[in-house]
Scaffold this motif. Structure first.
Motif, PDB file in Angstrom:
ATOM      1  N   LEU A  31      18.316  -5.880  -1.787  1.00  0.00           N
ATOM      2  CA  LEU A  31      17.179  -6.540  -1.414  1.00  0.00           C
ATOM      3  C   LEU A  31      16.537  -7.365  -2.507  1.00  0.00           C
ATOM      4  O   LEU A  31      16.032  -8.623  -2.054  1.00  0.00           O
ATOM      5  CB  LEU A  31      16.049  -5.461  -1.047  1.00  0.00           C
ATOM      6  N   LEU A  32      16.698  -6.951  -3.778  1.00  0.00           N
ATOM      7  CA  LEU A  32      16.299  -7.842  -4.845  1.00  0.00           C
ATOM      8  C   LEU A  32      17.003  -9.168  -4.877  1.00  0.00           C
ATOM      9  O   LEU A  32      16.429 -10.346  -5.062  1.00  0.00           O
ATOM     10  CB  LEU A  32      16.167  -7.189  -5.946  1.00  0.00           C
ATOM     11  N   ALA A  33      18.342  -8.847  -4.899  1.00  0.00           N
ATOM     12  CA  ALA A  33      19.250 -10.222  -4.934  1.00  0.00           C
ATOM     13  C   ALA A  33      19.324 -11.164  -3.994  1.00  0.00           C
ATOM     14  O   ALA A  33      19.139 -12.220  -4.062  1.00  0.00           O
ATOM     15  CB  ALA A  33      20.558  -9.726  -5.127  1.00  0.00           C
ATOM     16  N   THR A  34      19.032 -10.597  -2.554  1.00  0.00           N
ATOM     17  CA  THR A  34      18.977 -11.482  -1.329  1.00  0.00           C
ATOM     18  C   THR A  34      17.709 -12.106  -1.506  1.00  0.00           C
ATOM     19  O   THR A  34      17.354 -13.281  -0.794  1.00  0.00           O
ATOM     20  CB  THR A  34      19.232 -10.609  -0.174  1.00  0.00           C
ATOM     21  N   GLY A  35      16.523 -11.387  -1.659  1.00  0.00           N
ATOM     22  CA  GLY A  35      14.935 -12.115  -1.928  1.00  0.00           C
ATOM     23  C   GLY A  35      15.158 -13.242  -3.028  1.00  0.00           C
ATOM     24  O   GLY A  35      14.504 -14.300  -2.488  1.00  0.00           O
ATOM     25  N   PHE A  36      15.839 -12.962  -3.994  1.00  0.00           N
ATOM     26  CA  PHE A  36      15.881 -13.937  -4.968  1.00  0.00           C
ATOM     27  C   PHE A  36      16.695 -15.139  -4.552  1.00  0.00           C
ATOM     28  O   PHE A  36      16.419 -16.389  -4.613  1.00  0.00           O
ATOM     29  CB  PHE A  36      16.761 -13.498  -6.332  1.00  0.00           C
ATOM     30  N   HIS A  37      17.956 -14.972  -3.904  1.00  0.00           N
ATOM     31  CA  HIS A  37      18.687 -16.014  -3.224  1.00  0.00           C
ATOM     32  C   HIS A  37      17.885 -16.705  -2.215  1.00  0.00           C
ATOM     33  O   HIS A  37      18.004 -17.959  -2.157  1.00  0.00           O
ATOM     34  CB  HIS A  37      19.727 -15.388  -2.686  1.00  0.00           C
ATOM     35  N   GLY A  38      17.179 -16.043  -1.432  1.00  0.00           N
ATOM     36  CA  GLY A  38      16.510 -16.821  -0.274  1.00  0.00           C
ATOM     37  C   GLY A  38      15.270 -17.461  -0.747  1.00  0.00           C
ATOM     38  O   GLY A  38      15.113 -18.570  -0.363  1.00  0.00           O
ATOM     39  N   ALA A  39      14.730 -17.037  -1.817  1.00  0.00           N
ATOM     40  CA  ALA A  39      13.663 -17.959  -2.311  1.00  0.00           C
ATOM     41  C   ALA A  39      14.141 -19.116  -2.881  1.00  0.00           C
ATOM     42  O   ALA A  39      13.582 -20.260  -2.571  1.00  0.00           O
ATOM     43  CB  ALA A  39      12.785 -17.047  -3.298  1.00  0.00           C
ATOM     44  N   TRP A  40      15.006 -19.089  -3.835  1.00  0.00           N
ATOM     45  CA  TRP A  40      15.618 -20.262  -4.385  1.00  0.00           C
ATOM     46  C   TRP A  40      16.420 -21.157  -3.508  1.00  0.00           C
ATOM     47  O   TRP A  40      16.308 -22.339  -3.646  1.00  0.00           O
ATOM     48  CB  TRP A  40      16.426 -19.647  -5.778  1.00  0.00           C
ATOM     49  N   SER A  41      17.230 -20.375  -2.593  1.00  0.00           N
ATOM     50  CA  SER A  41      17.988 -21.323  -1.862  1.00  0.00           C
ATOM     51  C   SER A  41      16.877 -22.072  -0.940  1.00  0.00           C
ATOM     52  O   SER A  41      17.220 -23.380  -0.294  1.00  0.00           O
ATOM     53  CB  SER A  41      18.994 -20.832  -0.984  1.00  0.00           C
ATOM     54  N   SER A  42      15.693 -21.519  -0.440  1.00  0.00           N
ATOM     55  CA  SER A  42      15.016 -22.281   0.309  1.00  0.00           C
ATOM     56  C   SER A  42      14.145 -23.466  -0.329  1.00  0.00           C
ATOM     57  O   SER A  42      14.006 -24.487   0.104  1.00  0.00           O
ATOM     58  CB  SER A  42      13.924 -21.349   0.746  1.00  0.00           C
ATOM     59  N   ARG A  43      13.638 -23.096  -1.628  1.00  0.00           N
ATOM     60  CA  ARG A  43      13.252 -24.033  -2.326  1.00  0.00           C
ATOM     61  C   ARG A  43      13.977 -25.262  -2.697  1.00  0.00           C
ATOM     62  O   ARG A  43      13.918 -26.149  -2.500  1.00  0.00           O
ATOM     63  CB  ARG A  43      12.909 -23.386  -3.685  1.00  0.00           C
TER      64      ARG A  43
END
Length: 163
Positions: A31-43
């Protein structure tokens, strides 16, 4: 007469509490890794789309293409940070002896290359599967992000050729 497998032999070494603990920790880490990935890839996606649209409107086609390459670099850095996250998690839970070993195991598993042997302590062997699942999904996510951006990049390249 067929023999039936001995259930005690099938379940030897199986510890339900250990499995639940490992699964819970690994799911929290995913959840942490995917949340990090989602936040940065969306940005990266939203920023790059805006920059590319402005350059496209101003007929600065090379800058659109450059922005595609910068987005690739950004996503590579996101994946390297995630490998670092997984490596640190291996150290935090005392699953490896040092940072270099932790990063090699995390990188090998996250990318599903698998060149590092399974050297995690007993009771945490499934953790590597969770790291691999995280990598598979996050690489797919990055691929879709890049496909979206490269559509604009391809348009810029076509317009550039027409000039």
């Amino acid at each position: 007469m067929p023999t039936t497998p001995d259930t005690s032999a099938l379940l030897s070494g199986f510890n339900l509490l250990s499995l639940v603990q490992e699964t819970f920790v690994a799911l929290c880490a995913i959840l942490l890794a995917t949340g990090f990935h989602g936040a940065w890839s969306s940005r990266i996606l939203f920023h790059s789309e805006g920059v590319m649209q402005r350059h496209l409107s101003a007929k600065r086609f090379n800058r659109v293409i450059l922005q595609c390459y910068l987005a690739v670099l950004g996503l590579v850095l996101v994946h390297l940070a995630e490998i670092g996250f997984w490596g640190l998690s291996l150290l935090i839970f005392d699953l490896t002896d040092n940072l270099l070993e932790a990063l090699l195991i995390a990188g090998s598993t996250y990318t599903t290359v698998g060149f590092e042997s399974d050297s995690l302590r007993p009771g945490w062997k499934l953790y590597m599967i969770f790291i691999a699942v995280s990598g598979l999904f996050n690489f797919a996510w990055s691929t879709s992000t890049l496909m979206t951006l490269f559509t604009q990049g391809r348009e810029a390249y076509r317009l550039k050729l027409r000039l």
